[in-house]
Design an enzyme around this catalytic site. Sequence first.
Site, mmCIF file in Angstrom:
data_model
loop_
_atom_site.group_PDB
_atom_site.id
_atom_site.type_symbol
_atom_site.label_atom_id
_atom_site.label_comp_id
_atom_site.label_asym_id
_atom_site.label_seq_id
_atom_site.Cartn_x
_atom_site.Cartn_y
_atom_site.Cartn_z
ATOM 1 N N ASP A 84 55.508 7.123 -23.018
ATOM 2 C CA ASP A 84 56.777 6.493 -23.349
ATOM 3 C C ASP A 84 57.617 7.537 -24.097
ATOM 4 O O ASP A 84 57.096 8.570 -24.546
ATOM 5 C CB ASP A 84 56.505 5.271 -24.226
ATOM 6 N N ILE A 85 58.915 7.272 -24.252
ATOM 7 C CA ILE A 85 59.777 8.242 -24.934
ATOM 8 C C ILE A 85 60.019 7.863 -26.389
ATOM 9 O O ILE A 85 59.496 8.504 -27.306
ATOM 10 C CB ILE A 85 61.115 8.408 -24.181
ATOM 11 N N ASP A 86 60.835 6.851 -26.626
ATOM 12 C CA ASP A 86 61.266 6.526 -27.992
ATOM 13 C C ASP A 86 60.115 5.972 -28.819
ATOM 14 O O ASP A 86 59.466 4.996 -28.441
ATOM 15 C CB ASP A 86 62.425 5.522 -27.945
ATOM 16 N N GLY A 132 61.905 3.018 -20.274
ATOM 17 C CA GLY A 132 62.955 2.096 -19.877
ATOM 18 C C GLY A 132 64.256 2.809 -19.598
ATOM 19 O O GLY A 132 65.193 2.217 -19.056
ATOM 20 N N LYS A 159 56.610 -1.310 -16.206
ATOM 21 C CA LYS A 159 56.084 0.055 -16.120
ATOM 22 C C LYS A 159 54.764 0.056 -15.341
ATOM 23 O O LYS A 159 54.480 0.998 -14.592
ATOM 24 C CB LYS A 159 55.876 0.637 -17.513
ATOM 25 N N ASP A 168 54.587 2.251 -27.596
ATOM 26 C CA ASP A 168 54.753 1.624 -28.918
ATOM 27 C C ASP A 168 55.512 0.309 -28.904
ATOM 28 O O ASP A 168 55.536 -0.404 -29.901
ATOM 29 C CB ASP A 168 55.494 2.589 -29.856
ATOM 30 N N ASN A 211 57.933 -3.219 -24.014
ATOM 31 C CA ASN A 211 57.919 -2.852 -22.595
ATOM 32 C C ASN A 211 56.751 -1.938 -22.236
ATOM 33 O O ASN A 211 56.618 -1.530 -21.082
ATOM 34 C CB ASN A 211 59.246 -2.221 -22.166
#
Length: 261
Positions: A10-12, A45, A185, A208, A211
């Site tokens: 994931d990114i954020d 996302g 996802k 985290d 999603n």
Amino acid sequence: MTKQKIVFFDIDGTLLDHEKQIPDSTRQAIKHLQENGVITAIATGRAPFMFEEIRKELNINTFVSFNGQYVVHDNNVVFKNPLSAEALVLLEEKATAAGHPMAFFSSESMASNRDGDPFIKTSFNDLKMNPPLFDMSFHNNNEIYQALLFCEANDEAEYLKLKSDFEYIRWHQYSTDVIPAGGSKALGIKQLLDSLKIDVRHTYAFGDALNDIQMLSFVNYGIAMGNALDETKNAARFITKHVDQDGIYHGLQEVGLLTGV
């Protein structure tokens, strides 16, 4: 099926810390994975154009974007699942009547149907990104893979009463993702694994947020960040340290992918 290993990030709050920076330990860990033949992928996302610089910085060419609706491997699209145009018209009509603005995302750009809205500004400011341009007709002229509905959580229930073409995943106090019903996802990851003939037993993922729950449940080694929501931690097989405490590095060590580092 191959024994190829693949790790999804994931990114954020996962790749990016709370200052929206990539920790040095994360860069080093991902480079080590790549040098050892592990496929590194992003699962987010966000739209592809929203994390192009991250992909370049980390040398990642495989990603699951729009919460699973647009999947790319080595710069080739392997799966896409756009929103229903007819259902989107109905949703926008209801949102407009309720005073809730929306933003719409194609694979290459985005636009909103209200200019200067404070909910839009605040949401994108928290991502440290510029808000979308104002264009009332954008979503009528482009294939849309995800929308954002800008409202508070207590207003969301009204949209759940609509025909179930969409699912709503809240990511911000003032905004919720709108994706196709059944989309996630996990769905995007499954499409990628089928395309690459990778057995799910060799899959890993870090996340985290809400999603990320289905993703962490789907892969064999779901790893929640120490800063993850409790619901996300409950879906994970492992819980690593906080993103600001080298969480990805320690998580990869925990599952045995950074032996000798």
